[in-house]
Design a protein around this motif. Structure first.
Motif, mmCIF file in Angstrom:
data_model
loop_
_atom_site.group_PDB
_atom_site.id
_atom_site.type_symbol
_atom_site.label_atom_id
_atom_site.label_comp_id
_atom_site.label_asym_id
_atom_site.label_seq_id
_atom_site.Cartn_x
_atom_site.Cartn_y
_atom_site.Cartn_z
ATOM 1 N N THR A 7 -10.727 0.853 -0.528
ATOM 2 C CA THR A 7 -9.568 0.008 -0.796
ATOM 3 C C THR A 7 -9.974 -1.225 -1.595
ATOM 4 O O THR A 7 -9.134 -2.000 -1.999
ATOM 5 N N ARG A 19 0.836 -1.209 0.000
ATOM 6 C CA ARG A 19 0.000 0.000 0.000
ATOM 7 C C ARG A 19 0.862 1.247 0.000
ATOM 8 O O ARG A 19 2.021 1.216 0.416
ATOM 9 N N LYS A 71 -3.335 8.651 -9.279
ATOM 10 C CA LYS A 71 -3.492 10.088 -9.468
ATOM 11 C C LYS A 71 -2.682 10.914 -8.480
ATOM 12 O O LYS A 71 -2.070 11.895 -8.836
ATOM 13 N N ARG A 72 -2.732 10.518 -7.202
ATOM 14 C CA ARG A 72 -2.105 11.358 -6.171
ATOM 15 C C ARG A 72 -0.584 11.246 -6.197
ATOM 16 O O ARG A 72 -0.042 10.194 -6.506
ATOM 17 N N SER A 121 -9.258 4.507 1.570
ATOM 18 C CA SER A 121 -7.917 5.077 1.530
ATOM 19 C C SER A 121 -8.049 6.600 1.596
ATOM 20 O O SER A 121 -7.205 7.273 2.150
ATOM 21 N N PRO A 171 -5.937 -6.096 1.046
ATOM 22 C CA PRO A 171 -7.382 -5.951 1.281
ATOM 23 C C PRO A 171 -8.127 -7.252 0.944
ATOM 24 O O PRO A 171 -7.832 -7.876 -0.076
ATOM 25 N N TYR A 225 -7.253 -8.075 -4.831
ATOM 26 C CA TYR A 225 -6.356 -8.081 -5.989
ATOM 27 C C TYR A 225 -5.519 -9.348 -5.953
ATOM 28 O O TYR A 225 -4.995 -9.718 -4.906
ATOM 29 N N CYS A 255 -1.369 7.422 1.893
ATOM 30 C CA CYS A 255 -2.832 7.396 1.855
ATOM 31 C C CYS A 255 -3.406 6.001 2.076
ATOM 32 O O CYS A 255 -4.595 5.862 2.335
ATOM 33 N N GLY A 256 -2.600 4.964 1.973
ATOM 34 C CA GLY A 256 -3.104 3.623 2.239
ATOM 35 C C GLY A 256 -3.831 2.961 1.084
ATOM 36 O O GLY A 256 -4.446 1.920 1.259
ATOM 37 N N ALA A 257 -3.772 3.551 -0.095
ATOM 38 C CA ALA A 257 -4.414 2.929 -1.251
ATOM 39 C C ALA A 257 -3.591 1.725 -1.709
ATOM 40 O O ALA A 257 -2.368 1.805 -1.758
ATOM 41 N N PRO A 258 -4.267 0.600 -2.029
ATOM 42 C CA PRO A 258 -3.511 -0.569 -2.497
ATOM 43 C C PRO A 258 -2.841 -0.276 -3.840
ATOM 44 O O PRO A 258 -3.492 0.203 -4.768
#
Lengths: 66, 280
Positions: free
Chosen positions: B246, A6, A41-42, B164, B66, B129, A10-13
């Motif tokens: 997520t 991640r 994007k970020r 997230s 996740p 995923y 931000c913790g997005a996978p």
């Protein structure tokens, strides 16, 4: 070490996108464009890809001895 | 209250909400981050690990993967009960999903184990995923482990947070005083705006209507304008709520669960007020 599962901030996978990113950049595609197409994007997530160094390939040569 | 959907896809939801007090929206947002339960691996038992990676490193990577949790919310016991069970080392079936991972390095090149190689005991709880790399194995290196996933909340560890990104922002109100603006001659605000929301229409400064929500209220245009012609403000009681999942739960479910949890909290509060005799 290995590519993080991640984004630190931000913790997005993001782990599942690494191999595609690596493959496409090695063929010569522009990293920024690849990230756009992968939907990263970020800038916190983007730097995870751009600044990553695969150090695990070197560590693999030094297995545990116990 | 009036709600418009600005963006909706399986991972992201953007809502334009009118006539809602900020503190209520913020409570919902905070509950989404910290209180909505999801599944994540919490305990890992290694029976074999001759890879170059430490057990802790692999366990940490497993925890961050996740897992699909939509059906698990009804199926399994609450995070609080399961946490207690885990502390006592009881990996019971009403709390835990077992995920097995096995792999051995072969002579030909490196073997990568992916999240998709995890064998789950409950098909409703599986990695979102399949292509997340977990470990690399060289020749003769071997891994055998059992991972136990349970429900948990974001306040305990961020791996259980279903979002997230969960944010709200103000809706910008951009006021241009046309009698002061020099339009064509100046162009300073057009050039400096990082979100590119200004344009010239018939020689006059105008706002691109489709881009106005992109404004971050940074006020750099106010500062750049030598004639004091721009004022940035925000609308009262109008907000944009952004949820990015997520993948563990769909954004809609996260929002509904959050509201349910918040409602229960307030009910509990009233109950205890009544019990203590503060209200009748």
């Amino acid at each position: 070490m290995m590519f993080p599962v991640r984004c630190f901030t931000c913790g997005a996978p993001i782990g599942h996108l690494w191999e595609e990113f690596k493959k496409r950049v090695e063929v010569g595609e522009d990293p920024g464009k690849v990230l756009d197409e992968l939907g990263i994007k970020r800038y916190c997530c983007r730097r995870m890809f751009l600044s990553h160094v695969e150090i695990s390939y070197e560590i693999l040569n030094f297995p545990k001895v116990s | 209250m009036e709600i418009n959907v600005l963006e909706k896809n399986p991972l992201k939801l953007r809502l334009y909400i009118k006539n809602i007090p900020l503190h209520i929206l913020n409570s919902v947002r905070r509950v989404m981050i910290a209180e909505v339960p999801t599944m994540a691996i919490d305990s890992v038992v290694f029976t074999m690990n001759s890879s170059v990676f430490y057990d802790e490193y692999i366990a940490h990577r497993l925890g961050l993967i996740p897992l699909t949790s939509e059906k698990a919310l009804e199926k399994y016991k609450s995070p609080e009960e399961c946490r207690e069970a885990a502390d006592r080392g009881l990996f019971t079936e009403d709390c835990f999903v077992k995920l097995d991972l096995e792999g051995k390095g072969t002579g030909e090149g490196l073997v990568t184990l992916y999240s998709g190689d995890l064998k789950t005991s409950d098909p409703d709880v599986r990695p979102v995923y399949d292509k997340i790399p977990i470990v690399l194995l060289a020749n003769n290196q071997e891994i055998r482990l059992e991972a136990y996933a349970r429900l948990g909340r974001g306040k305990e560890h961020a791996k259980w947070s279903p979002v997230s990104v969960a944010t709200h922002k103000y809706v910008p109100l951009i006021h241009i005083r046309e009698e002061l603006c020099k339009g064509e001659e100046c162009r300073k605000c057009i050039e400096i705006c990082p979100k590119d929301i200004f344009e010239l229409k018939n020689g006059k400064l105008a706002i691109k209507q489709d881009k106005i929500l992109d404004c971050t209220l940074c006020r750099i245009c106010e500062e750049a304008c030598p004639y004091n012609a721009i004022r940035i403000n925000w609308k009262e009681n109008e907000y944009i709520l952004t949820i990015e999942s997520t993948g563990a739960l769909p954004p809609k479910k996260i929002l509904l669960e959050a509201i349910k949890i918040l409602e229960n909290k307030i009910d509990d509060f009233i109950e205890s007020l009544k019990r203590e005799g503060v209200v009748k």
